[in-house]
Design a protein around this motif. Structure first.
Motif, PDB file in Angstrom:
ATOM      1  N   ASP A  53       0.934  -1.135  -0.045  1.00 51.61           N
ATOM      2  CA  ASP A  53      -0.018  -0.007   0.051  1.00 51.61           C
ATOM      3  C   ASP A  53       0.991   1.332  -0.009  1.00 51.61           C
ATOM      4  N   ALA A  54       0.861   2.107  -0.905  1.00 51.94           N
ATOM      5  CA  ALA A  54       1.599   3.421  -1.241  1.00 51.94           C
ATOM      6  C   ALA A  54       1.135   4.640  -0.180  1.00 51.94           C
ATOM      7  N   LYS A  55      -0.114   4.349   0.020  1.00 51.99           N
ATOM      8  CA  LYS A  55      -0.983   5.519   0.731  1.00 51.99           C
ATOM      9  C   LYS A  55      -0.060   5.946   2.027  1.00 51.99           C
ATOM     10  N   GLY A  56       0.454   7.298   1.760  1.00 52.44           N
ATOM     11  CA  GLY A  56       0.934   7.739   2.968  1.00 52.44           C
ATOM     12  C   GLY A  56       2.383   7.281   3.159  1.00 52.44           C
ATOM     13  N   LYS A  57       3.048   6.817   2.549  1.00 44.45           N
ATOM     14  CA  LYS A  57       4.371   5.947   2.634  1.00 44.45           C
ATOM     15  C   LYS A  57       5.460   7.188   1.842  1.00 44.45           C
ATOM     16  N   SER A  58       6.564   7.006   2.407  1.00 42.43           N
ATOM     17  CA  SER A  58       7.411   8.176   1.563  1.00 42.43           C
ATOM     18  C   SER A  58       8.525   7.254   0.483  1.00 42.43           C
ATOM     19  N   VAL A  59       8.411   7.851  -0.739  1.00 36.22           N
ATOM     20  CA  VAL A  59       9.211   7.065  -1.549  1.00 36.22           C
ATOM     21  C   VAL A  59      10.399   8.354  -2.064  1.00 36.22           C
ATOM     22  N   VAL A  60      11.638   8.030  -2.276  1.00 34.87           N
ATOM     23  CA  VAL A  60      12.713   8.920  -2.973  1.00 34.87           C
ATOM     24  C   VAL A  60      13.205   8.387  -4.169  1.00 34.87           C
ATOM     25  N   LEU A  61      13.157   9.000  -5.107  1.00 31.65           N
ATOM     26  CA  LEU A  61      13.664   8.309  -6.705  1.00 31.65           C
ATOM     27  C   LEU A  61      14.722   9.300  -7.071  1.00 31.65           C
ATOM     28  N   LEU A  62      15.948   8.441  -7.607  1.00 38.14           N
ATOM     29  CA  LEU A  62      16.997   8.988  -8.280  1.00 38.14           C
ATOM     30  C   LEU A  62      16.715   8.810  -9.658  1.00 38.14           C
ATOM     31  N   ALA A  63      16.821   9.846 -10.487  1.00 39.74           N
ATOM     32  CA  ALA A  63      16.304   9.554 -12.262  1.00 39.74           C
ATOM     33  C   ALA A  63      17.453  10.055 -12.674  1.00 39.74           C
ATOM     34  N   GLY A  64      17.891   9.437 -13.638  1.00 44.51           N
ATOM     35  CA  GLY A  64      18.954   9.918 -14.691  1.00 44.51           C
ATOM     36  C   GLY A  64      18.210  10.600 -16.010  1.00 44.51           C
ATOM     37  N   ALA A  65      18.888  10.812 -16.942  1.00 40.13           N
ATOM     38  CA  ALA A  65      18.136  11.409 -17.897  1.00 40.13           C
ATOM     39  C   ALA A  65      17.644  10.523 -19.162  1.00 40.13           C
ATOM     40  N   GLY A  66      18.190   9.269 -19.099  1.00 35.84           N
ATOM     41  CA  GLY A  66      17.921   8.354 -20.212  1.00 35.84           C
ATOM     42  C   GLY A  66      16.633   7.596 -19.957  1.00 35.84           C
ATOM     43  N   GLY A  67      16.455   6.288 -20.765  1.00 40.08           N
ATOM     44  CA  GLY A  67      15.269   5.551 -20.635  1.00 40.08           C
ATOM     45  C   GLY A  67      14.949   5.185 -19.134  1.00 40.08           C
ATOM     46  N   LYS A  68      15.857   4.598 -18.734  1.00 38.39           N
ATOM     47  CA  LYS A  68      15.504   4.020 -17.214  1.00 38.39           C
ATOM     48  C   LYS A  68      15.099   5.264 -16.324  1.00 38.39           C
ATOM     49  N   GLY A  69      15.537   6.590 -16.422  1.00 33.39           N
ATOM     50  CA  GLY A  69      15.345   7.561 -15.698  1.00 33.39           C
ATOM     51  C   GLY A  69      13.775   7.769 -15.878  1.00 33.39           C
ATOM     52  N   ALA A  70      13.485   7.745 -17.152  1.00 31.99           N
ATOM     53  CA  ALA A  70      12.122   8.318 -17.554  1.00 31.99           C
ATOM     54  C   ALA A  70      11.271   7.114 -16.865  1.00 31.99           C
ATOM     55  N   VAL A  71      11.441   5.643 -17.037  1.00 30.30           N
ATOM     56  CA  VAL A  71      10.580   4.830 -16.233  1.00 30.30           C
ATOM     57  C   VAL A  71      10.326   5.129 -14.901  1.00 30.30           C
ATOM     58  N   GLY A  72      11.643   5.671 -14.391  1.00 33.97           N
ATOM     59  CA  GLY A  72      11.343   5.786 -13.001  1.00 33.97           C
ATOM     60  C   GLY A  72      10.345   6.817 -12.716  1.00 33.97           C
ATOM     61  N   SER A  95      17.318  20.177 -18.503  1.00 38.73           N
ATOM     62  CA  SER A  95      17.808  20.416 -19.954  1.00 38.73           C
ATOM     63  C   SER A  95      18.261  19.030 -20.694  1.00 38.73           C
ATOM     64  N   ARG A  96      18.954  18.183 -19.968  1.00 37.34           N
ATOM     65  CA  ARG A  96      19.258  16.827 -20.553  1.00 37.34           C
ATOM     66  C   ARG A  96      18.341  15.912 -20.456  1.00 37.34           C
ATOM     67  N   GLN A  97      17.190  15.998 -20.342  1.00 35.27           N
ATOM     68  CA  GLN A  97      16.341  15.016 -20.201  1.00 35.27           C
ATOM     69  C   GLN A  97      15.587  14.648 -21.546  1.00 35.27           C
ATOM     70  N   SER A  98      15.023  13.605 -21.814  1.00 32.04           N
ATOM     71  CA  SER A  98      14.559  13.467 -23.294  1.00 32.04           C
ATOM     72  C   SER A  98      13.096  14.150 -23.351  1.00 32.04           C
ATOM     73  N   ALA A  99      12.602  14.222 -24.300  1.00 31.37           N
ATOM     74  CA  ALA A  99      11.254  14.975 -24.675  1.00 31.37           C
ATOM     75  C   ALA A  99      10.331  14.182 -23.775  1.00 31.37           C
TER      76      ALA A  99
END
Length: 113
Positions: A53-72, A95-99
């Motif tokens: 259950d995600a409700k009320g939980k904290s999530v931290v995401l580290l995202a790069g600029a590539g496809g895996k970052g977009a999936v994240g 500015s380095r992110q994909s469209a």
């Protein structure tokens, strides 16, 4: 002996070829591939790390600029829609992110993530 089944891992070259084949041979939209991957990632994160259950939980995401970052980023969008408090740290400037990454970031901004 464990009853868990494991899937074989793909090499980076095999992942590239799989992606190429899905798009060129089967006509699947790359955005659909990304959305499917992000849905599975969000479900996995919720089930494995958020006790189902995600409700009320904290999530931290580290995202790069590539496809895996977009999936994240897309997975973060889904987790936030399920009620998680999501904080995102970009490993590369906007500015380095994909469209598509930029579109996801705009959506997350509107969601106040």
């Amino acid at each position: 002996m464990s009853s868990m089944k494991t899937l074989p891992a793909l090499t980076p070259e095999q992942r590239v070829e799989l992606g190429r084949s899905l798009v060129e041979d089967f006509g699947i939209d790359p955005v659909q591939i990304l959305e499917d991957a992000s849905r599975h990632l969000a479900h996995l994160a919720r089930d494995r790390f958020l006790a189902g259950d995600a409700k009320g939980k904290s999530v931290v995401l580290l995202a790069g600029a590539g496809g895996k970052g977009a999936v994240g980023l897309a997975a973060a969008r889904r987790l936030a829609s399920w009620g998680a408090s999501v904080e995102i740290f970009l490993l590369r400037e906007r500015s380095r992110q994909s469209a598509f990454g930029l579109r996801l970031l705009e959506t997350l901004d509107r969601m106040k993530v």
